[in-house]
Design an enzyme around this catalytic site. Sequence first.
Site, PDB file in Angstrom:
ATOM      1  CG  HIS A   1     -11.090  -6.560   7.493  1.00  0.00           C
ATOM      2  ND1 HIS A   1     -10.195  -7.377   8.128  1.00  0.00           N
ATOM      3  CD2 HIS A   1     -10.765  -6.595   6.178  1.00  0.00           C
ATOM      4  CE1 HIS A   1      -9.371  -7.901   7.234  1.00  0.00           C
ATOM      5  NE2 HIS A   1      -9.686  -7.445   6.049  1.00  0.00           N
TER       6      HIS A   1
ATOM      7  CD  GLU B   1      -1.997  -2.177   1.331  1.00  0.00           C
ATOM      8  OE1 GLU B   1      -0.873  -2.549   1.707  1.00  0.00           O
ATOM      9  OE2 GLU B   1      -2.948  -2.935   1.127  1.00  0.00           O
TER      10      GLU B   1
END
Lengths: 408, 432
Positions: free
Chosen positions: A213, A144
């Site tokens: 998450h 990322e």
Amino acid sequence: MAAIFQGVGAAAPLSSSPSNSFDSNKSVFSPRRSFSVRKRASFAVVRSDGIVNLNPKGRSAQRLISNAVATKADSPAASSSSKPGHELLLFEALQEGLEEEMERDPRVCVMGEDVGHYGGSYKVTKGLAKRFGDLRVLDTPIAENSFTGMGIGAAMTGLRPVIEGMNMGFLLLAFNQISNNCGMLHYTSGGQFTIPVVIRGPGGVGRQLGAEHSQRLESYFQSIPGIQMVACSTPYNAKGLMKAAIRSENPVILFEHVLLYNLKERLPDEDYICNLEEAEMVRPGEHVTILTYSRMRYHVMQAAKTLVNKGYDPEVIDIRSLKPFDLHTIGNSVKKTHRVLIVEECMRTGGIGASLTAAITENFNDYLDAPIMCLSSQDVPTPYAGTLEEVTVVQPAQIVTAVEQICQ
Amino acid sequence: MSTAFSAANFSTQSFPLNHTSTTTHDSPLVFAKPTSQFLRSTPKLRLSSFSKLNLSRRSGTVVAVSDVVKQKKSKSTPTLLITKEEGLELYEDMVLGRAFEDMCAQMYYRGKMFGFVHLYNGQEAVSTGFIKLLKQQDSVVSTYRDHVHALSKGVPARAVMSELFGKTTGCCRGQGGSMHMFSREHNLLGGFAFIGEGIPIATGAAFTSKYKREVLKEADCDHVTLAFFGDGTCNNGQFFECLNMASLWKLPIVFVVENNLWAIGMSHLRATSDPQIYKKGPAFGMPGIHVDGMDVLKVREVAKEAIGRARRGEGPTLVECETYRFRGHSLADPDELRDPAEKAHYAARDPITALKKYLTENNLASESELKAIDKKIDEVVEDAVEFADESPVPPRSQLLENVFADPKGFGIGSDGRYRCEDPKFTQGTAHV
């Protein structure tokens, strides 16, 4: 939102064009003006006897709208075959916006994990790789920080990347690039380089996805100078914000929510965008201003049903622009209702609600009849167990209680 | 301090990777195939005197330029590596870098510039060797030690000095400072304070180059990007992630490691499990080259190949330049940890002195021509200081000007107008 307007017919000039088309081509657009036009067009309030203090100049109660949740397309006058536009789910709306912008400008490209061949973990980029090729819809390795930086470097040298975080939480790994380079490079280069990136992804609390998450990164990113943050909540504003973000010269972070991808709405066929800096009036009212964004908008509207039945008239504003706040729309509302309730999914500490409370207190303190109430998620990592997860986020019952408390 | 690595071990070890010995080749470099190549000249100086520090980590890499020349002269036709013009250009660029940095030190101690200033003395061969081969449209990404990269890329000395003084005429309007040199005109993409964060930016610039060629169909777009960074960065995740991506997509980029053995006070050998950074290239499918970074001609030869590779679309290269910084990490660093003997050893390999010797011994330039260049550069640097001194400081109204490319990003104020339209904004007195 658009569904309700369609049902009422072309009463007001603005209803022929989409409700939230704050056209960025207009130089300074006053939301106030459109609001008053819309008011006449559609929203109605259930008038109960004596309890609700109606504005003497106010609307006539035209019709009973049984369902206060904006996007359910069950308004009485609606008939699908004669309506213009096309129905889309929210993720399809995002995809349509992205596709239109990629057609319009060949420099727009997408990069992220599984955006290409897989079509995106939530199918937002489905079919784009087949259409535009593997380089324009780039499947990146799981890195990322580096691919976000790569997107920023590409933006500096002329491209307009849309960087997807498969889950917003993964962008924590890209914090270095987002804070240092995305936000600051335009400034430290003395204005020489622009960074027209869009960083987007699904976030928020889902259905038992576990703590990592289920993160809300808007509070972590909000202090970064030089970026804009917007949160979409309906298919209409999802497509509009996506397009506006791509066209913007500033770096924009677009927050989507995992549970909203399957919302359905009828969208206009013509090109439109939603202004990045403006808030959206969901339901005008008189008693209390409820400020919210993303998924909590639906909890608020559900609570509004109950409140309306109890005789309250809440004004619901989806702030949409998390950074900067649209102090005009918010301020006008505060000046009218004198009571503010903020409902958000962010954490209590240092969240968007905290900043919003400070901003309203600073600017509109004189107009407040009661202290601002802010309902946020608990400061806990989101538990896996369904019962516990339910109580970490704000539920409609709490919103109803809060409004009753404020309006005492 | 002991490390697993010592000069003695190394010289007897056979290199586990495919490599060809380059001692008898015409040029100091061979690019036979994309495997690890080890640039090695005839060992002239053993580093055994530093065994206390276990400093030496490769065999025989310490050769002065003149030794290469002597080698070459042993063959039938002596071929020079550069022409006179090129030689003078290289000399001038290195002298500019050195004089500028020395002036920075002076100005810092006189209180004209502040903060963290990282000087490049001793490493000029890397900057000059690589950047002088680039076109204007090629991009360079650097770190906080970026003054000389900026100068080599073509940013005027005046603009850099003004930026250091914090004046509005600086290349970044005084908003960046020593560690954030940017130039759109010369395609210098920064100047980054955190190590490693420039490497993805460079990868992005290379990605744009490939995108322009393949998607936008600008067939002649062959812009190359150079990413400069140090030995400490080579232990950072962003380095490895970008090596992977660049190699995967064959991006036109060259990763240049300026291995000066020290990351502030941390010796490269104490921080790295395998100190041979060039070996990390083949692990990602790109050639890894090691070159003597104190020798501008050797660096230039390697750079030609690496940049050529990138331009032809053959993908990235990892080049490790063994170099040394004569000063401390920054002007605030007392530089107490480095062994004076090590410093003396590298001072004897000063790249400017070496090039001077090469030019004069090969009759490419006379002493007086070189002295004229020295004088010219002194004047350029003096002029830069004068210009910076006389330039105005940024006015308050500049504060909010470049936060957003589109100032609508400051949002809508309570009166319904965009806040950037408020006169207080343009005066810099608005509170954001």
